[in-house]
Design a protein around this motif. Structure first.
Motif, short mmCIF file in Angstrom:
data_model
loop_
_atom_site.label_atom_id
_atom_site.label_comp_id
_atom_site.label_asym_id
_atom_site.label_seq_id
_atom_site.Cartn_x
_atom_site.Cartn_y
_atom_site.Cartn_z
N PHE A 4 -60.01 9.00 -3.49
CA PHE A 4 -60.01 8.46 -2.13
C PHE A 4 -61.42 8.19 -1.62
CE2 PHE A 4 -55.81 10.38 -2.50
CZ PHE A 4 -55.05 9.26 -2.22
N ASP A 5 -62.42 8.82 -2.21
CA ASP A 5 -63.81 8.46 -1.90
C ASP A 5 -64.10 7.06 -2.44
OD1 ASP A 5 -64.40 10.91 -0.68
OD2 ASP A 5 -64.90 11.82 -2.61
N VAL A 6 -63.60 6.79 -3.63
CA VAL A 6 -63.78 5.46 -4.23
C VAL A 6 -63.02 4.42 -3.42
CG1 VAL A 6 -63.34 4.06 -6.29
CG2 VAL A 6 -64.13 6.41 -6.54
N LEU A 7 -61.77 4.72 -3.08
CA LEU A 7 -60.92 3.77 -2.36
C LEU A 7 -61.28 3.65 -0.89
CD1 LEU A 7 -57.48 4.72 -3.92
CD2 LEU A 7 -58.89 2.71 -4.42
N GLY A 8 -62.08 4.57 -0.39
CA GLY A 8 -62.47 4.54 1.02
C GLY A 8 -63.40 3.40 1.37
N ASP A 9 -64.00 2.79 0.37
CA ASP A 9 -64.94 1.69 0.62
C ASP A 9 -64.20 0.36 0.63
OD1 ASP A 9 -66.85 -0.53 -0.44
OD2 ASP A 9 -68.14 1.06 0.37
N PRO A 10 -64.33 -0.43 1.70
CA PRO A 10 -63.59 -1.70 1.78
C PRO A 10 -63.98 -2.71 0.70
CG PRO A 10 -65.12 -1.50 3.63
CD PRO A 10 -65.12 -0.18 2.90
N VAL A 11 -65.21 -2.68 0.25
CA VAL A 11 -65.62 -3.60 -0.81
C VAL A 11 -64.90 -3.26 -2.11
CG1 VAL A 11 -67.57 -4.39 -2.23
CG2 VAL A 11 -67.87 -4.08 0.23
N GLU A 23 -57.26 -10.31 -14.79
CA GLU A 23 -58.64 -10.12 -15.28
C GLU A 23 -59.57 -11.15 -14.63
OE1 GLU A 23 -59.74 -8.68 -19.66
OE2 GLU A 23 -59.14 -10.78 -19.58
N GLN A 24 -60.75 -10.69 -14.24
CA GLN A 24 -61.73 -11.55 -13.56
C GLN A 24 -63.10 -11.36 -14.19
OE1 GLN A 24 -61.22 -13.47 -10.60
NE2 GLN A 24 -59.04 -13.03 -10.74
N THR A 25 -63.88 -12.42 -14.23
CA THR A 25 -65.26 -12.27 -14.66
C THR A 25 -66.05 -11.61 -13.54
OG1 THR A 25 -65.99 -14.40 -13.76
CG2 THR A 25 -65.16 -14.39 -16.05
N SER A 26 -67.15 -10.98 -13.91
CA SER A 26 -67.99 -10.37 -12.88
C SER A 26 -68.53 -11.44 -11.93
CB SER A 26 -69.14 -9.57 -13.51
OG SER A 26 -69.90 -10.39 -14.36
N GLY A 27 -68.78 -12.63 -12.44
CA GLY A 27 -69.27 -13.72 -11.60
C GLY A 27 -68.24 -14.16 -10.56
N ALA A 28 -66.98 -14.22 -10.96
CA ALA A 28 -65.92 -14.60 -10.03
C ALA A 28 -65.75 -13.54 -8.95
CB ALA A 28 -64.60 -14.81 -10.78
N VAL A 29 -65.77 -12.27 -9.34
CA VAL A 29 -65.67 -11.18 -8.37
C VAL A 29 -66.85 -11.24 -7.41
CG1 VAL A 29 -65.73 -8.67 -8.09
CG2 VAL A 29 -64.31 -9.70 -9.88
N ARG A 34 -69.43 -11.65 -2.29
CA ARG A 34 -70.62 -12.13 -1.55
C ARG A 34 -70.20 -12.97 -0.36
NH1 ARG A 34 -75.60 -14.17 -4.94
NH2 ARG A 34 -76.43 -14.01 -2.84
N ALA A 35 -69.20 -13.82 -0.56
CA ALA A 35 -68.74 -14.69 0.54
C ALA A 35 -68.08 -13.87 1.65
CB ALA A 35 -67.76 -15.73 0.00
N GLU A 36 -67.31 -12.87 1.29
CA GLU A 36 -66.57 -12.11 2.29
C GLU A 36 -67.39 -11.00 2.95
OE1 GLU A 36 -62.83 -10.74 0.70
OE2 GLU A 36 -62.21 -12.77 0.19
N PHE A 37 -68.29 -10.39 2.20
CA PHE A 37 -69.02 -9.23 2.71
C PHE A 37 -70.52 -9.47 2.87
CE2 PHE A 37 -65.14 -7.47 0.97
CZ PHE A 37 -64.78 -6.52 1.91
N GLN A 41 -75.62 -9.59 -5.39
CA GLN A 41 -75.01 -9.43 -6.72
C GLN A 41 -75.25 -8.03 -7.27
OE1 GLN A 41 -76.82 -9.27 -9.89
NE2 GLN A 41 -74.85 -8.91 -10.87
N PRO A 42 -76.46 -7.45 -7.16
CA PRO A 42 -76.64 -6.08 -7.65
C PRO A 42 -75.74 -5.07 -6.93
CG PRO A 42 -78.77 -7.14 -7.40
CD PRO A 42 -77.74 -8.05 -6.78
N ALA A 43 -75.50 -5.28 -5.65
CA ALA A 43 -74.62 -4.37 -4.91
C ALA A 43 -73.18 -4.49 -5.41
CB ALA A 43 -74.70 -4.66 -3.41
N VAL A 44 -72.73 -5.72 -5.69
CA VAL A 44 -71.38 -5.92 -6.25
C VAL A 44 -71.30 -5.24 -7.62
CG1 VAL A 44 -69.68 -7.60 -7.04
CG2 VAL A 44 -71.03 -8.08 -4.98
#
Length: 119
Positions: A4-11, A23-29, A34-37, A41-44
């Protein structure tokens, strides 16, 4: 880190939502996050690592790309922990489902009465 510590973060929750679609590429994620939050890229990448390190995501190389997917291990553990609390909301959800079904039935009956009366 507790699930729940992991899931507690909205990102991280949003990343899991994206991965739940497949399945998604890291670039797509990264592009979506980046657009929503508005984070870098390093933070993602750090959020992806937290998900991976805590059993919520897997990663596999695909040439130069890295493909992420949901790993249900930690989700199953969180679900198991929540199971003892389900008794608090399950009856309410069942009652709500009954009321929704009743409302749909009444609307169908009213619509068929309207059709019959207009003939």
């Amino acid at each position: 880190m507790h699930a729940f510590d992991v899931l507690g973060d909205p990102v991280r929750r949003r990343i899991l939502e994206l991965l739940a679609d497949g399945e998604q590429t890291s670039g797509a994620v990264t592009a979506v996050i980046r657009a929503e939050f508005g984070i870098s890229q390093p933070a993602v990448s750090q959020h992806l690592r937290v998900l991976r390190d805590n059993g919520f995501a897997t990663v596999r190389p695909d040439g130069a790309r890295r493909l992420y997917a949901v790993d249900d291990t930690a989700l199953r553990q969180a679900d198991e922990w929540l199971s003892r609390f389900r008794r608090f909301w399950t009856p309410h959800l069942a009652a709500m489902a009954t009321e929704v079904a009743r409302g749909k039935r009444l609307r169908r009956l009213a619509a068929s009465d309207d059709v019959r009366s207009s003939e």
